[in-house]
Design a protein around this motif. Structure first.
Motif, mmCIF file in Angstrom:
data_model
loop_
_atom_site.group_PDB
_atom_site.id
_atom_site.type_symbol
_atom_site.label_atom_id
_atom_site.label_comp_id
_atom_site.label_asym_id
_atom_site.label_seq_id
_atom_site.Cartn_x
_atom_site.Cartn_y
_atom_site.Cartn_z
ATOM 1 N N ALA A 83 0.863 -1.194 0.000
ATOM 2 C CA ALA A 83 0.000 0.000 0.000
ATOM 3 C C ALA A 83 0.891 1.233 0.000
ATOM 4 C CB ALA A 83 -0.912 -0.013 1.223
ATOM 5 N N ASP A 84 0.589 2.212 -0.869
ATOM 6 C CA ASP A 84 1.490 3.353 -1.014
ATOM 7 C C ASP A 84 0.898 4.657 -0.495
ATOM 8 O OD1 ASP A 84 -0.254 4.311 -2.975
ATOM 9 O OD2 ASP A 84 1.146 4.045 -4.636
ATOM 10 N N ALA A 85 1.703 5.706 -0.567
ATOM 11 C CA ALA A 85 1.312 7.007 -0.030
ATOM 12 C C ALA A 85 0.251 7.703 -0.864
ATOM 13 C CB ALA A 85 2.541 7.910 0.098
ATOM 14 N N ASP A 86 -0.012 7.194 -2.073
ATOM 15 C CA ASP A 86 -1.047 7.762 -2.939
ATOM 16 C C ASP A 86 -2.407 7.094 -2.742
ATOM 17 O OD1 ASP A 86 0.252 9.793 -4.789
ATOM 18 O OD2 ASP A 86 1.596 8.093 -5.038
ATOM 19 N N GLY A 87 -2.501 6.137 -1.829
ATOM 20 C CA GLY A 87 -3.780 5.481 -1.573
ATOM 21 C C GLY A 87 -4.029 4.255 -2.406
ATOM 22 N N ARG A 88 -2.975 3.715 -3.020
ATOM 23 C CA ARG A 88 -3.131 2.515 -3.837
ATOM 24 C C ARG A 88 -2.789 1.270 -3.017
ATOM 25 N NH1 ARG A 88 -0.335 5.437 -8.942
ATOM 26 N NH2 ARG A 88 1.123 5.955 -7.289
ATOM 27 N N VAL A 89 -3.622 0.256 -3.152
ATOM 28 C CA VAL A 89 -3.352 -1.056 -2.569
ATOM 29 C C VAL A 89 -3.206 -2.027 -3.731
ATOM 30 C CG1 VAL A 89 -4.113 -2.812 -0.940
ATOM 31 C CG2 VAL A 89 -4.813 -0.434 -0.606
ATOM 32 N N LEU A 90 -2.115 -2.781 -3.735
ATOM 33 C CA LEU A 90 -1.836 -3.663 -4.865
ATOM 34 C C LEU A 90 -1.644 -5.099 -4.412
ATOM 35 C CD1 LEU A 90 0.188 -0.849 -5.368
ATOM 36 C CD2 LEU A 90 -0.025 -1.865 -7.637
ATOM 37 N N TRP A 101 -4.602 -7.366 -8.838
ATOM 38 C CA TRP A 101 -5.606 -6.309 -8.754
ATOM 39 C C TRP A 101 -5.007 -5.067 -8.124
ATOM 40 C CZ3 TRP A 101 -6.246 -4.789 -3.749
ATOM 41 C CH2 TRP A 101 -6.113 -5.725 -2.730
ATOM 42 N N ARG A 102 -5.700 -3.959 -8.314
ATOM 43 C CA ARG A 102 -5.272 -2.676 -7.755
ATOM 44 C C ARG A 102 -6.496 -1.908 -7.286
ATOM 45 N NH1 ARG A 102 -1.400 1.760 -10.627
ATOM 46 N NH2 ARG A 102 -0.251 -0.164 -11.021
ATOM 47 N N LEU A 103 -6.408 -1.369 -6.072
ATOM 48 C CA LEU A 103 -7.484 -0.553 -5.517
ATOM 49 C C LEU A 103 -6.930 0.849 -5.278
ATOM 50 C CD1 LEU A 103 -10.389 -0.426 -4.308
ATOM 51 C CD2 LEU A 103 -9.355 -1.062 -2.109
ATOM 52 N N GLU A 104 -7.631 1.868 -5.798
ATOM 53 C CA GLU A 104 -7.188 3.249 -5.627
ATOM 54 C C GLU A 104 -8.198 4.000 -4.769
ATOM 55 O OE1 GLU A 104 -6.133 5.158 -9.265
ATOM 56 O OE2 GLU A 104 -4.874 3.496 -9.949
ATOM 57 N N LEU A 105 -7.720 4.511 -3.636
ATOM 58 C CA LEU A 105 -8.574 5.193 -2.671
ATOM 59 C C LEU A 105 -8.135 6.638 -2.484
ATOM 60 C CD1 LEU A 105 -8.637 2.326 -0.009
ATOM 61 C CD2 LEU A 105 -10.473 2.901 -1.607
ATOM 62 N N ASP A 135 -8.494 -11.856 -2.579
ATOM 63 C CA ASP A 135 -8.510 -12.352 -3.957
ATOM 64 C C ASP A 135 -8.902 -11.285 -4.970
ATOM 65 O OD1 ASP A 135 -7.675 -14.882 -3.373
ATOM 66 O OD2 ASP A 135 -9.687 -15.735 -3.244
ATOM 67 N N THR A 136 -9.695 -10.300 -4.512
ATOM 68 C CA THR A 136 -10.254 -9.332 -5.462
ATOM 69 C C THR A 136 -10.007 -7.869 -5.099
ATOM 70 O OG1 THR A 136 -12.379 -9.248 -4.275
ATOM 71 C CG2 THR A 136 -12.118 -10.945 -5.988
ATOM 72 N N GLY A 137 -9.754 -7.578 -3.832
ATOM 73 C CA GLY A 137 -9.630 -6.194 -3.380
ATOM 74 C C GLY A 137 -10.964 -5.576 -2.985
ATOM 75 N N ALA A 138 -12.038 -6.342 -3.070
ATOM 76 C CA ALA A 138 -13.350 -5.818 -2.699
ATOM 77 C C ALA A 138 -13.408 -5.531 -1.202
ATOM 78 C CB ALA A 138 -14.443 -6.813 -3.082
ATOM 79 N N GLU A 139 -14.078 -4.444 -0.845
ATOM 80 C CA GLU A 139 -14.169 -4.053 0.563
ATOM 81 C C GLU A 139 -15.137 -4.961 1.318
ATOM 82 O OE1 GLU A 139 -16.124 -0.363 2.870
ATOM 83 O OE2 GLU A 139 -14.457 0.213 1.549
ATOM 84 N N LYS A 140 -14.694 -5.477 2.441
ATOM 85 C CA LYS A 140 -15.532 -6.281 3.319
ATOM 86 C C LYS A 140 -16.171 -5.399 4.379
ATOM 87 C CE LYS A 140 -15.444 -10.361 6.328
ATOM 88 N NZ LYS A 140 -14.607 -11.454 6.899
#
Length: 379
Positions: A83-90, A101-105, A135-140
């Motif tokens: 997870a980076d300082a720009d809000g990305r989780v990879l 997958w990649r999640l951008e917040l 597996d997907t990056g979907a929020e629980k």
């Protein structure tokens, strides 16, 4: 040897076969293939029994860019999570380097994620803990804490433990995100929670080590003085907890008495510590702000060996078998012999490293402040 074949053996032969099987298992221990939390395990040792290949080569690199990574990656279930300082989780395939997958917040991350039972947990700059399907990056679910999360989450049974700069340790139900309890220190917490049995240990900016019962959320005795603030996640082995401080000291606390076994202080080696120590095979490995890498005897606190780095190492060191790995501020990733401190290998990149490396399945993974993730291993 299968069960059917064993069942046909005579009792004495059967006993001999079982003993042989047990001895083989003891001779060839199976090492964990994951590095599921920021410091490798719940005790915060920053170590694994698994050694890296003698010859390390760059297997792959992933360019993410942006503000880069302030925290190290983790490795779990065949994937690298960062997870980076720009809000990305990879999520990246460990074997191939391909992005799963990649999640951008609309936020940023300063702490390593943590993985448990198919779910990824990561805390952001606003104090929110996200639970994501790995597996997907979907929020629980997500839980709103207070202020920045600087430490990787940890786990106790079905509970997630995480800290914030608001000074609180939160215990949240893994399945629902419901708050179970909150422990307040009264000052910032920049470290993660280290777990030993039913106790967790927190090094605070208030100059104390807090010991908390993880079932009740209540303090175990009075906080223990450490002569100054710390942002380091404590490290534990056996019945001893090790806490580095901004004052350049390392405290060794004996459990369950919470008494000081020894205190290390050497101004030539350690002007201050802004990271955690790694522990394995009776040695504590530390890097200080004045470019020093050194090993201390875990029982006595005596210095065993030391090395001078070209530039300081902000990232905490890790131990892989009989090897020490350091990711330094000059963009060098180095490996040293744990027993002697001799340098064995080095790889240099552009940029710097702020987060600790992760080691699993014969691979070394580290993420830079320029937004690149590197994976080393044997081709």
């Amino acid at each position: 040897m299968n069960t059917r074949r064993i069942s046909k053996l005579q009792p004495k032969k059967m006993l001999g076969a079982v003993c042989c099987l047990l001895m083989c298992c003891m001779a060839k221990p199976t090492f964990a293939i994951d590095w599921p939390v920021g410091r490798g395990n719940s005790a915060g040792t920053g170590a694994t029994e698994e050694s890296l290949p003698e010859s390390l080569e760059l297997l792959w690199e992933v360019e993410v860019g942006g503000l880069g990574f302030d925290a190290g990656p983790i490795i779990a279930d065949g994937k690298v999570f960062a997870a980076d300082a720009d809000g990305r989780v990879l999520a990246i395939d460990l074997a191939t380097g391909k992005e799963a997958w990649r999640l951008e917040l609309e936020t940023g991350f300063m702490a390593s994620p943590a993985y448990r039972n198919g779910v990824l947990y990561v805390g952001d700059l606003n104090g929110t803990l996200f639970a994501l399907i790995a597996d997907t990056g979907a929020e629980k679910w997500k839980f709103a804490g207070e202020m920045e999360v600087d430490g990787s989450p940890n786990f106790y049974e079905e509970t997630v433990l995480f800290t914030s700069r608001g000074g609180s340790l939160y215990a949240v139900a893994m399945d629902s995100g419901e708050l179970k309890w909150e422990y307040e220190t009264g000052d910032q917490l920049q470290c993660g929670a280290t777990l030993v049995g039913k106790r967790t240990f927190l090094g605070g900016c208030d100059g104390f080590l807090h010991v908390v019962d993880v079932e009740s959320g209540k303090a175990v005795g009075k906080p223990l003085p450490i002569n100054g603030p710390t942002g380091s996640t404590p490290s534990a082995t056996g019945d001893t907890i090790f806490v580095p401080t901004y004052a350049g000291e390392v405290f060794a606390f004996k459990q369950p008495e919470n008494s000081v076994s020894w205190k290390f202080k050497d101004e030539k080696l350690s002007s201050e510590f802004k990271n955690s120590v790694a522990i394995s095979n009776g040695l504590i490995v530390a890097t200080s702000r004045n470019r020093q890498l050194f090993a201390i005897d875990a029982t006595s606190g005596d210095v065993i060996w030391q090395q001078i780095l070209r530039k300081r190492a902000d990232a905490s060191p890790v131990i892989a078998g009989d090897q020490v790995v350091v990711a330094a501020a000059d963009g060098r990733v180095l490996r040293f012999d744990l027993k002697t401190g001799e340098e064995e290998w080095m790889f240099e990149v552009k940029g710097s490293f702020l987060g600790s490396p992760a080691v699993a399945d014969g691979r070394l993974v580290v993420a830079s402040d320029r937004g690149t993730i590197y994976c080393f291993g044997k081709k």
